[in-house]
Design a protein around this motif. Sequence first.
Motif, mmCIF file in Angstrom:
data_model
loop_
_atom_site.group_PDB
_atom_site.id
_atom_site.type_symbol
_atom_site.label_atom_id
_atom_site.label_comp_id
_atom_site.label_asym_id
_atom_site.label_seq_id
_atom_site.Cartn_x
_atom_site.Cartn_y
_atom_site.Cartn_z
ATOM 1 N N GLN A 72 -77.814 -10.067 52.876
ATOM 2 C CA GLN A 72 -77.671 -8.906 51.993
ATOM 3 C C GLN A 72 -78.083 -9.205 50.558
ATOM 4 O OE1 GLN A 72 -74.831 -8.619 49.533
ATOM 5 N NE2 GLN A 72 -75.854 -6.782 48.733
ATOM 6 N N ASP A 73 -77.761 -10.416 50.073
ATOM 7 C CA ASP A 73 -78.071 -10.735 48.678
ATOM 8 C C ASP A 73 -79.568 -10.776 48.400
ATOM 9 O OD1 ASP A 73 -78.406 -13.023 50.197
ATOM 10 O OD2 ASP A 73 -77.354 -14.357 48.813
ATOM 11 N N SER A 74 -80.376 -10.993 49.431
ATOM 12 C CA SER A 74 -81.828 -11.047 49.235
ATOM 13 C C SER A 74 -82.461 -9.661 49.166
ATOM 14 C CB SER A 74 -82.491 -11.875 50.341
ATOM 15 O OG SER A 74 -82.221 -11.334 51.619
ATOM 16 N N CYS A 75 -81.622 -8.619 49.238
ATOM 17 C CA CYS A 75 -82.094 -7.255 48.973
ATOM 18 C C CYS A 75 -81.990 -6.905 47.487
ATOM 19 C CB CYS A 75 -81.276 -6.238 49.763
ATOM 20 S SG CYS A 75 -81.395 -6.367 51.545
ATOM 21 N N VAL A 76 -81.228 -7.683 46.734
ATOM 22 C CA VAL A 76 -80.972 -7.376 45.326
ATOM 23 C C VAL A 76 -82.125 -7.837 44.447
ATOM 24 C CG1 VAL A 76 -79.377 -7.773 43.398
ATOM 25 C CG2 VAL A 76 -78.493 -7.491 45.720
#
Length: 261
Positions: free
Chosen positions: A245-249
Amino acid sequence: MDHKEAGTYWNDNAEAWTALSRAGYDIYRDYLNTPAFFDILPDIKGLYGIDIGCGEGFNTRLIAEKGAVVEGIDISEKFIYEAKSFETEHQLKINYQVSSALALPFSNDTFDFAVSFMCFMDIPENESAFKEAFRVLKHGGFLQFSIAHPCFDTPHRKNLRDKNGITYAIEVGDYFKNIHGRIDEWTFGSAPFELKNKYNKFKTPRFTKSLSQWLNALVKAGFIIEHVNEPYPDDEVVKEHPELQDSCVVSYFLHIRCRKP
């Protein structure tokens, strides 16, 4: 620190890295970085290529499965041992050898293409590595590589999460302050506790540069940049692998394809 000293750290990491990544715990590679890299890779069937910094050969094997004849080189003797051992069992006709990216053991104008997966960022003299890649490529050949995104893999970096543990921002700083060999210790977050205890943490030397430094180094080597990609996972991938999920930010990775005119 030079490339030889940096290589000793990767040689020491090789056993744990090979075991954990082959067990499926390098999720950012397996479900984001590598699939996105191959999405933009031109057709290489029947072409002769080199994988620079091949490690234990995971991506080299995928290149061979695309129909290319491929050479794999790495400065780590242990990684090359692991790659050769796998090749002995699976026979993909990949030739592996120990070599520095700064002194490739091939003649000028040898390869149709070169690839490099998350390697150039670990070489302090990466400008020289680009020149070597340029030298061994045929005219019209391409180099495609991935690195940690220089805008977000900065000397200061902090993952900011809300009360539910969801990343909402990445705090970055000291973007223009290049790191020259700081040793970071870490392991794959998805690995189970018993394996994290079994293997020592990776010790990886970091070398950071600004985006302009990377691009100008390619231009100086003689390359023409033709494609740039900043991969991120779609909703379906995040649903299956919520750790991503953090690599969508922000974009964690940067892919560049450039060509020798």
